[in-house]
Design a protein around this motif. Structure first.
Motif: not given
Length: 277
Positions: A152, A155, A173, A177, A222
């Motif tokens: 994570y 990302a 993010v 996700c 995620l």
């Protein structure tokens, strides 16, 4: 002609499981001699385990020996772009709802305190790793960040190429996700269930008590995306993509290692059935 032996085997396994549960319950009762509510709660747990056993065994046999469901769902599936946008709208509603709760608890809530709430607890550690990477020495709060896997944070760091703020990047993010994961989850449920059931599954996913974590700068969203993508790819016999998603899920949270179990069963079932795709 082959259904009869399977049904007989199912009855035998169910009966053996129920007998084993009853035996364990009797042994526990003789050792503890409970009374009142402890006994009632234990009996309810026994009943739930029995129901799970009776439900699991037919599903297990159907997994190995049943026919593949072709999914002619009842009702037209929701277009994925529309579902993606609805998931993002749900994320905005989630932020608003959390803000209302925080305002009710703390009437002098400010915007800075609101955003600080989303970057507390584990979110703080993920954002620190995304910004400064791992530290092997220094204050204890930074050293213990070694237990957080880097999927994570990487990302988030990639998102900062578009959004300079690490906090804003983390929340973007997570939201993206989650929306993408909802789409894959919906398609996964449609492989075996009607469209109405797929919508109900999405409703349960969004309304569970901890759903607001999906929009915090944490790895939950995620991990959801990578996990359902792994299972969905395996169901579609895209083995390399399933392995990649499973590896990335393990790179995000250690629980991702457990994806080896469904992947293994899918591979074995494909081999047993002689699937050529």
């Amino acid at each position: 002609m082959q259904k009869r032996p399977c049904q007989t085997a199912q009855r035998i396994i169910c009966a053996a499981g129920l007998v084993l549960l009853a035996l364990l319950f009797v042994l526990w009762y003789r050792a503890e001699l409970p009374r009142g509510w402890p006994l009632v709660s234990a009996a309810l747990c026994l009943l739930l385990f029995a129901l799970v056993c009776l439900r699991f065994v037919p599903c297990w046999f159907s997994f190995w020996f049943g026919e593949e469901s072709g999914t002619p769902p009842e009702g037209k599936p929701v277009p994925l772009p529309r579902l993606f946008c609805l998931a993002l709208l749900y994320g905005a509603f989630n932020l608003f709802a959390v803000g209302c709760v925080l305002h009710y608890v703390n009437h002098d809530l400010t915007a800075d305190r609101f955003w600080s709430f989303w970057t507390s607890a584990d979110a703080y550690h993920y954002l620190c790793i995304a910004e400064d990477w791992y530290l092997s020495e220094g204050i204890l709060d930074r050293v213990v960040q070694l237990v957080f896997l880097p999927g994570y944070p990487l990302a988030v760091r990639a998102m900062t190429l578009l959004v300079p703020s690490y906090r804003a990047s983390g929340m973007r993010v997570s939201a993206l996700c989650f929306a993408w994961g909802v789409c894959v989850f919906y398609r996964l449920v449609l492989l075996d269930s009607a469209e109405k059931c797929a919508r109900r599954a999405l409703l349960f996913l969004c309304l569970m008590p901890g759903a607001f974590f999906y929009f915090a700068p944490m790895s939950e969203s995620l991990f959801l995306l990578l996990s359902v993508s792994c299972i969905y790819s395996a169901r579609k016999r895209r083995w390399w993509l399933a392995a990649l998603c499973g590896a990335l899920a393990s790179f995000t949270r250690s629980l991702g290692l457990m994806l080896f179990v469904p992947l293994f069963f899918e591979i074995v079932r494909s081999f047993v059935r002689g699937d050529k795709d």
